[in-house]
Enzyme design. Structure first.
Site, PDB file in Angstrom:
ATOM      1  N   VAL A  28       0.872  -1.173   0.000  1.00 18.20           N
ATOM      2  CA  VAL A  28       0.000   0.000   0.000  1.00 18.20           C
ATOM      3  C   VAL A  28       0.905   1.217   0.000  1.00 18.20           C
ATOM      4  O   VAL A  28       2.057   1.147   0.431  1.00 18.20           O
ATOM      5  CB  VAL A  28      -0.979   0.016   1.196  1.00 18.20           C
ATOM      6  CG1 VAL A  28      -2.013  -1.087   1.069  1.00 18.20           C
ATOM      7  CG2 VAL A  28      -0.257  -0.062   2.516  1.00 18.20           C
ATOM      8  N   SER A  29       0.366   2.339  -0.471  1.00 19.28           N
ATOM      9  CA  SER A  29       1.209   3.514  -0.662  1.00 19.28           C
ATOM     10  C   SER A  29       1.347   4.400   0.565  1.00 19.28           C
ATOM     11  O   SER A  29       2.379   5.007   0.776  1.00 19.28           O
ATOM     12  CB  SER A  29       0.664   4.362  -1.818  1.00 19.28           C
ATOM     13  OG  SER A  29       0.683   3.613  -2.998  1.00 19.28           O
ATOM     14  N   THR A  30       0.292   4.504   1.349  1.00 23.28           N
ATOM     15  CA  THR A  30       0.333   5.459   2.459  1.00 23.28           C
ATOM     16  C   THR A  30      -0.005   4.782   3.773  1.00 23.28           C
ATOM     17  O   THR A  30      -0.618   3.718   3.813  1.00 23.28           O
ATOM     18  CB  THR A  30      -0.654   6.619   2.226  1.00 23.28           C
ATOM     19  OG1 THR A  30      -1.971   6.086   2.147  1.00 23.28           O
ATOM     20  CG2 THR A  30      -0.325   7.380   0.953  1.00 23.28           C
TER      21      THR A  30
END
Length: 181
Positions: A9-11
């Protein structure tokens, strides 16, 4: 031969649990996850660990291709590195694998789509910032490093590398701050 899952996941406000559950349901004995941008391979330690330990016959499994990356070259490099070790890459959605020639074509096209999507995201972000600036509501990003603390440590004779280690940031960020003070 092992099926090794990779979730990303990015954040920090996103959760990889759905990806992890899907990978486990697909029979992945090992699942590694991380919270890091897919814009480049930099800082993706879990992915590097997986690639490093792949053996011939193993399979790297991801839920979607954009979990491997949003840059076509990076995605293709990951696939290439896996194949150099005799391993394959499988994407669950859509179901495609590098075990067949058609899989290579599909993964290349999906990689290009992921890269294009990343460019669209950046474009929308730039447009949103420009609109916020015009409306006078843009305040810029939050400062993550206490600039006064950097200056204080530097004036105590501590070098930029040690300051970066203490504050958990890159040396370049410290150099930028010191150049601006």
């Amino acid at each position: 031969m092992a099926r090794i899952g990779y979730a990303r996941v990015s954040t920090s406000d996103q959760d990889a649990e759905l990806q992890i559950a899907k990978l486990r349901a697909e029979g992945c004995e090992i699942v590694r996850a991380e919270k890091v941008s897919g814009a480049s391979r930099a800082g993706r330690d879990e992915l590097e660990t997986i690639i490093q330990f792949l053996r011939s016959g193993d399979e790297l499994v991801v839920t979607r291709l954009d979990r491997l990356g949003r840059d076509t070259r990076d995605v293709l490099n990951v696939v290439h590195e896996c194949e150099q070790k005799g391993a394959s890459v499988t994407v669950l959605d859509p179901n495609v694998s590098t075990r067949g020639e058609m899989g290579h074509l599909v993964i290349t096209v999906l990689g290009m789509v992921a890269q294009m999507e990343r460019r669209f995201i950046k474009e929308r972000q730039r447009e949103g910032i420009a609109r916020a600036k015009r409306e006078g509501v843009y305040k810029g990003g939050k400062r993550r490093i206490d600039r006064m603390q950097v200056q204080s440590l530097y004036s105590e004779g501590i070098g930029p590398s040690q300051i970066a280690i203490r504050l958990g940031c890159s040396r370049m960020q410290i150099y930028r701050i010191l150049g601006k003070l």
